[in-house]
Design a protein around this motif. Structure first.
Motif: not given
Length: 441
Positions: A376, A373, A316
């Motif tokens: 994710c 996020c 990420c």
């Protein structure tokens, strides 16, 4: 500096004079004249309490800032004045005002002599001895103790060194008397603990000598008191064992006991250097400990969850920019495995500090993956057994993970399912379909 400290300084330097030459003969080779033969050094009588000044041979204005270079006679005059000061202190009534004034004057004279001699210019900044890397200290603190002679290091008047590896401290004059090698070398070559509780072998096996310096010792204190180190189980003399206390790893692992025990100086340094090293594999040394210490089970689960979160962070971009994993930089092994512990980890688990800090980090990590996020979140799972509910992640408390393909399911669905994992079945079918194609080719 209080009067008692100044008087203690004088008495120490009386036995171990730091000025190289205080005990020498006079400038003409003769002995220093007695007190009554040098009235000019101590002329004048105090007439009232506010007048504490006395002439200590300072008519040459030794306390003004040096202008140019001093000749040898200036140093010799200071030495003579110091000698007369020392004699006068011993003759004056204990704790009298005049004795206090004389102690202050003696300290000033010694500092001035040290300044004229400039001994620090002759001392190197770095010295290597028995694998110690000694660095000269510039601190003027007077609260340090020499590890060699046991005397106080007066930073204002003594040159002293500290090993950058094991933090062994000593006077410059004690450097050539050191016989103990640097403990850092042992830590580098042998990063493991003694895991037997106080493995005593007896004084007879030590030939009634200190285990380190071989000084004769006995439990009766003749000629030297024998002191046992709870870590090594061996006996040491009072020079090598100062009754320092430390948490002993063997007692923690076998008894979950954190009471500090008396250890020798070398063991104390070794334990201090090892305390943050993850060298304890508890599930091999004492696996039953997890059955009796609930905090250990909690920490193990948090560490396992963090390891499951790690693949999300290393792929990420936002997590890498936010440096989330650096929140565990003091416990780097937590992002590498879940079974290695340091002694500091166990101490913090017992006190509750580690549980609080690790739970907070776990919450921050989970919040990034599940809420903050989108990338994710897209790597989450849907339960293929019930095909209902929210997106699942392997670190969720109500989920189970397939050990073969790492697919995530609701825990109840996974254990109630009598068939195989749907994802594993698809992967098996795909491999079987690929085999005929290879044969046809």
């Amino acid at each position: 500096m209080e009067y008692d400290e100044r008087l203690a300084l004088f008495r120490q330097t009386r036995l171990n004079p730091f000025d190289r030459g205080d005990e020498e003969d006079g400038p003409q080779g003769g002995k220093t004249p007695p007190l009554h033969a040098r009235p000019e050094l101590f002329s004048g009588t105090r007439t009232h309490s506010s007048d504490r000044t006395m002439d200590l041979g300072l008519a040459e204005d030794h306390f003004s800032r040096p202008m140019g270079s001093f000749v040898a006679s200036d140093i010799e005059k200071l030495k003579m004045a110091i000698e007369e000061c020392k004699k006068l202190i011993l003759e004056l009534p204990e704790h009298s005002e005049r004795q206090k004034d004389t102690v202050v004057k003696l300290i000033h004279l010694r500092l001035k002599l040290q300044e004229l001699k400039d001994p620090e210019e002759d001392e190197p900044n770095l010295r290597v001895l028995l694998e110690h890397r000694f660095s000269k200290e510039k601190s003027k603190s007077v609260k340090q103790t020499c590890d060699k002679c046991g005397a106080i290091i007066w930073g204002l008047i003594h040159t002293w060194y500290t090993c950058t590896g094991c933090y062994y401290r000593c006077h410059s004059k004690c450097m050539n008397l050191i016989t103990k090698p640097c403990v850092r070398v042992k830590v580098s070559h042998q990063s493991e603990y003694e895991l037997s509780i106080c493995p005593e072998i007896g004084l007879d096996r030590q030939d009634y000598r200190c285990a380190e310096c071989r000084t004769p010792i006995s439990l009766r204190g003749v000629p030297t008191e024998a002191r046992q180190c709870d870590y090594t189980g061996q006996y040491y003399c009072s020079t090598c064992h100062w009754n320092d206390s430390a948490v002993v790893p063997a007692r923690v692992i076998h008894n979950w006991e954190f009471d500090p025990r008396k250890v020798c100086r070398s063991s104390m340094r070794y334990l201090a250097l090892m305390i943050s090293r993850p060298v304890l594999r508890l599930k091999e040394i004492n696996p039953l400990l997890f059955n009796f210490v609930e905090e250990l089970v909690e920490i193990r689960k948090l560490r396992q969850d963090i390891l499951l979160m790690k693949p999300y962070f290393i792929t990420c971009k936002e997590a890498m920019e936010a440096r989330l994993l650096l929140q565990l930089q003091d416990r780097q092994h937590f992002v590498e495995n879940d079974d290695m512990y340091s002694l500091q980890d166990l101490i913090d688990i017992s006190s509750g500090r580690l549980s609080c800090s690790l739970t907070e980090i776990h919450t921050t990590f989970a919040k990034h993956i599940k809420l903050d996020c989108e990338r994710c979140q897209a790597k989450g799972f849907v339960c293929e057994l019930c095909k209902e509910g929210d997106i699942l992640f392997p670190f969720d408390s109500h989920t189970s993970v397939c050990y073969d393909c790492s697919a995530v399911f609701h825990r109840d669905c996974y254990y109630d399912n009598s068939t195989t994992c749907p994802r594993c079945a698809r992967m098996t079918d795909r491999k079987q379909d690929e085999v005929p194609d290879v044969k046809d080719a």
